[in-house]
Design a protein around this motif. Structure first.
Motif, PDB file in Angstrom:
ATOM      1  N   VAL A   6       0.893  -1.171   0.043  1.00  0.00           N
ATOM      2  CA  VAL A   6       0.025   0.128  -0.124  1.00  0.00           C
ATOM      3  C   VAL A   6       0.847   1.149  -0.021  1.00  0.00           C
ATOM      4  N   VAL A   7       0.863   1.967  -1.076  1.00  0.00           N
ATOM      5  CA  VAL A   7       1.676   3.392  -1.250  1.00  0.00           C
ATOM      6  C   VAL A   7       0.672   4.542  -1.203  1.00  0.00           C
ATOM      7  N   SER A   8       1.107   5.464  -0.499  1.00  0.00           N
ATOM      8  CA  SER A   8       0.615   6.904  -0.281  1.00  0.00           C
ATOM      9  C   SER A   8       1.676   7.770  -0.324  1.00  0.00           C
ATOM     10  N   TRP A   9       1.150   9.163  -0.661  1.00  0.00           N
ATOM     11  CA  TRP A   9       2.124  10.309  -1.040  1.00  0.00           C
ATOM     12  C   TRP A   9       1.284  11.488  -0.808  1.00  0.00           C
ATOM     13  N   LEU A  10       2.158  12.820  -0.829  1.00  0.00           N
ATOM     14  CA  LEU A  10       1.333  14.127  -0.702  1.00  0.00           C
ATOM     15  C   LEU A  10       1.303  14.544  -2.271  1.00  0.00           C
ATOM     16  N   GLY A  11       0.113  15.257  -2.518  1.00  0.00           N
ATOM     17  CA  GLY A  11       0.075  15.700  -3.865  1.00  0.00           C
ATOM     18  C   GLY A  11       0.900  16.469  -4.418  1.00  0.00           C
ATOM     19  N   SER A  12       0.853  16.817  -5.661  1.00  0.00           N
ATOM     20  CA  SER A  12       1.979  17.631  -6.507  1.00  0.00           C
ATOM     21  C   SER A  12       0.778  18.743  -7.211  1.00  0.00           C
ATOM     22  N   GLY A  13       1.388  20.138  -7.127  1.00  0.00           N
ATOM     23  CA  GLY A  13       0.670  20.883  -7.957  1.00  0.00           C
ATOM     24  C   GLY A  13       0.559  20.571  -9.291  1.00  0.00           C
ATOM     25  N   GLY A  14      -0.546  20.828  -9.916  1.00  0.00           N
ATOM     26  CA  GLY A  14      -0.717  20.489 -11.397  1.00  0.00           C
ATOM     27  C   GLY A  14      -0.973  19.043 -11.827  1.00  0.00           C
ATOM     28  N   ALA A  15      -0.906  18.143 -10.658  1.00  0.00           N
ATOM     29  CA  ALA A  15      -0.948  16.549 -11.085  1.00  0.00           C
ATOM     30  C   ALA A  15      -2.536  16.348 -11.268  1.00  0.00           C
ATOM     31  N   THR A  16      -2.555  15.220 -12.344  1.00  0.00           N
ATOM     32  CA  THR A  16      -4.195  14.681 -12.562  1.00  0.00           C
ATOM     33  C   THR A  16      -3.983  13.558 -12.363  1.00  0.00           C
ATOM     34  N   GLY A  17      -2.953  12.961 -12.028  1.00  0.00           N
ATOM     35  CA  GLY A  17      -2.676  11.532 -11.621  1.00  0.00           C
ATOM     36  C   GLY A  17      -1.281  10.931 -11.208  1.00  0.00           C
ATOM     37  N   TYR A  18      -1.445   9.736 -10.661  1.00  0.00           N
ATOM     38  CA  TYR A  18       0.050   9.290 -10.016  1.00  0.00           C
ATOM     39  C   TYR A  18       0.364   7.846 -10.358  1.00  0.00           C
ATOM     40  N   THR A  19       1.600   7.642 -10.354  1.00  0.00           N
ATOM     41  CA  THR A  19       2.116   6.182 -10.803  1.00  0.00           C
ATOM     42  C   THR A  19       2.894   5.705  -9.777  1.00  0.00           C
ATOM     43  N   ALA A  20       2.810   4.569  -8.980  1.00  0.00           N
ATOM     44  CA  ALA A  20       3.620   4.160  -7.989  1.00  0.00           C
ATOM     45  C   ALA A  20       4.385   2.911  -8.704  1.00  0.00           C
ATOM     46  N   THR A  21       5.543   2.664  -8.470  1.00  0.00           N
ATOM     47  CA  THR A  21       6.488   1.783  -8.983  1.00  0.00           C
ATOM     48  C   THR A  21       7.259   0.845  -8.084  1.00  0.00           C
ATOM     49  N   ALA A  22       7.412  -0.473  -7.969  1.00  0.00           N
ATOM     50  CA  ALA A  22       7.942  -0.887  -6.869  1.00  0.00           C
ATOM     51  C   ALA A  22       8.763  -1.924  -7.848  1.00  0.00           C
ATOM     52  N   THR A  23      10.168  -2.141  -7.369  1.00  0.00           N
ATOM     53  CA  THR A  23      11.027  -2.972  -8.093  1.00  0.00           C
ATOM     54  C   THR A  23      11.763  -3.853  -7.030  1.00  0.00           C
ATOM     55  N   SER A  24      11.895  -5.136  -7.458  1.00  0.00           N
ATOM     56  CA  SER A  24      12.950  -5.896  -6.434  1.00  0.00           C
ATOM     57  C   SER A  24      13.541  -6.822  -7.433  1.00  0.00           C
ATOM     58  N   SER A  25      15.168  -6.739  -7.599  1.00  0.00           N
ATOM     59  CA  SER A  25      15.636  -7.526  -8.499  1.00  0.00           C
ATOM     60  C   SER A  25      15.147  -7.203  -9.887  1.00  0.00           C
ATOM     61  N   ALA A  26      14.705  -8.224 -10.752  1.00  0.00           N
ATOM     62  CA  ALA A  26      14.054  -8.006 -12.092  1.00  0.00           C
ATOM     63  C   ALA A  26      12.706  -7.765 -11.835  1.00  0.00           C
ATOM     64  N   LEU A  27      12.145  -7.830 -10.797  1.00  0.00           N
ATOM     65  CA  LEU A  27      10.702  -7.821 -10.772  1.00  0.00           C
ATOM     66  C   LEU A  27      10.247  -6.067 -10.679  1.00  0.00           C
ATOM     67  N   THR A  28       9.059  -6.017 -11.347  1.00  0.00           N
ATOM     68  CA  THR A  28       8.496  -4.634 -11.409  1.00  0.00           C
ATOM     69  C   THR A  28       6.932  -4.790 -11.053  1.00  0.00           C
ATOM     70  N   ARG A  29       6.404  -3.986 -10.216  1.00  0.00           N
ATOM     71  CA  ARG A  29       4.758  -3.897 -10.063  1.00  0.00           C
ATOM     72  C   ARG A  29       4.349  -2.605  -9.811  1.00  0.00           C
ATOM     73  N   THR A  30       3.423  -2.022 -10.466  1.00  0.00           N
ATOM     74  CA  THR A  30       2.787  -0.735 -10.366  1.00  0.00           C
ATOM     75  C   THR A  30       1.247  -0.577 -10.010  1.00  0.00           C
ATOM     76  N   CYS A  31       0.990   0.540  -9.674  1.00  0.00           N
ATOM     77  CA  CYS A  31      -0.403   0.942  -9.421  1.00  0.00           C
ATOM     78  C   CYS A  31      -0.543   2.284  -9.723  1.00  0.00           C
ATOM     79  N   THR A  32      -1.866   2.853 -10.274  1.00  0.00           N
ATOM     80  CA  THR A  32      -2.100   4.081 -10.600  1.00  0.00           C
ATOM     81  C   THR A  32      -3.256   4.584  -9.827  1.00  0.00           C
ATOM     82  N   SER A  33      -3.382   6.067  -9.523  1.00  0.00           N
ATOM     83  CA  SER A  33      -4.462   6.787  -8.980  1.00  0.00           C
ATOM     84  C   SER A  33      -4.729   8.082  -9.328  1.00  0.00           C
ATOM     85  N   ALA A  34      -5.850   8.427  -9.125  1.00  0.00           N
ATOM     86  CA  ALA A  34      -5.957  10.036  -9.232  1.00  0.00           C
ATOM     87  C   ALA A  34      -5.881  10.855  -7.900  1.00  0.00           C
TER      88      ALA A  34
END
Length: 265
Positions: free
Chosen positions: A36-64
């Motif tokens: 579960v990923v959380s963050w503070l907003g950025s001015g002018g942003a309409t959406g966000y993408t969180a990216t997790a990496t471990s060795s050669a593996l990658t997982r993402t999730c997106t949210s407005a």
């Protein structure tokens, strides 16, 4: 001279929109196969993408909004960043944070980086935690070979005692999972470690000489490292005339030469 008019919105000239700044205050909480990923907003942003990496593996999730959840994440330690997207493009990634994901159906992977520090009849073994914690780690067991002496701990080092002086040993480490999810594969065996102090020299012989004795011996079978070829020789002198005396020979570790005993009258 007539001054030129300033351009207006109707003249077809658009302003340049900058990309949002990178999100701040990023947090990531690992759970059972999720992050579960959380963050503070950025001015002018309409959406966000969180990216997790471990060795050669990658997982993402997106949210407005200001958080999102990554499902079906394999167990392990993950590095997580977040980017913001707006009309002007995508921001640079946020500073990374880490999250540890567990998997109750799988045991940990093997501990790595085994290091051994020899002592007197004991050895302190340390290691690095498994990259994949599986269900989570309850503790570790270190085993010495030969002999099978062990020590257990919830940390990343422990001391195996009761070993043989001068003996050569190798060690491995196994991680035990919580909730009965099993144990990891054993780590790679450590390099051979020889413990001190030296064992007793065998084959001691004594030749009686006038007012003295010549003492000889073989090098210790269990040396515990380099051994000075001289030794400390002690004896119990006879109380009368030509009666026999007892001699004791003790090996001295290398770097600590023993004094030569003076002949007894």
């Amino acid at each position: 001279m007539k001054a030129s008019a300033k351009p207006s919105a109707g003249d077809g000239i658009a302003g340049i929109q900058a990309a949002p700044s990178a999100p701040t205050g990023v947090g990531a909480v690992g759970g059972v196969n999720t992050i579960v990923v959380s963050w503070l907003g950025s001015g002018g942003a309409t959406g966000y993408t969180a990216t997790a990496t471990s060795s050669a593996l990658t997982r993402t999730c997106t949210s407005a909004l200001l958080d999102c959840t990554m499902p079906t994440v394999p167990a392990g330690t993950w590095s997580v960043t977040v980017t913001a997207t707006g009309l002007g493009g995508t921001s640079v990634a946020s500073s990374p944070v880490t999250a540890t994901v567990t998997d109750p159906l799988n045991p940990p992977s093997q501990p790595v980086g085994i290091n051994v520090t020899a002592g007197a009849r004991q050895a302190t073994v340390s290691w690095t935690a498994p990259a994949n914690p599986g269900a989570g780690i309850a503790g570790y067991t270190v085993t010495a070979y030969p002999g099978g002496a062990t020590c257990t701990t919830t940390g990343l080092s422990c001391t195996v005692t009761g070993l043989t002086a001068g003996g050569g040993y190798t060690f491995n480490v196994v991680a035990t999972a919580i909730n009965g999810a099993g144990t990891s594969p054993a780590s790679v065996l450590s390099a051979l470690t020889v413990l001190g102090p030296p064992g007793p020299p065998p084959g001691v012989g004594v030749v009686a000489l006038p007012n003295s004795a010549q003492v000889s011996w073989l090098g210790p079978i269990l040396s515990g490292g380099p051994v000075d070829r001289r030794a400390t020789v002690s004896w119990v002198p006879a109380t009368t005339g030509a009666a026999a005396a007892w001699f004791t020979v003790t090996a001295v570790p290398g770097g600590s030469p023993a004094p030569r005993p003076a002949p007894r009258a």
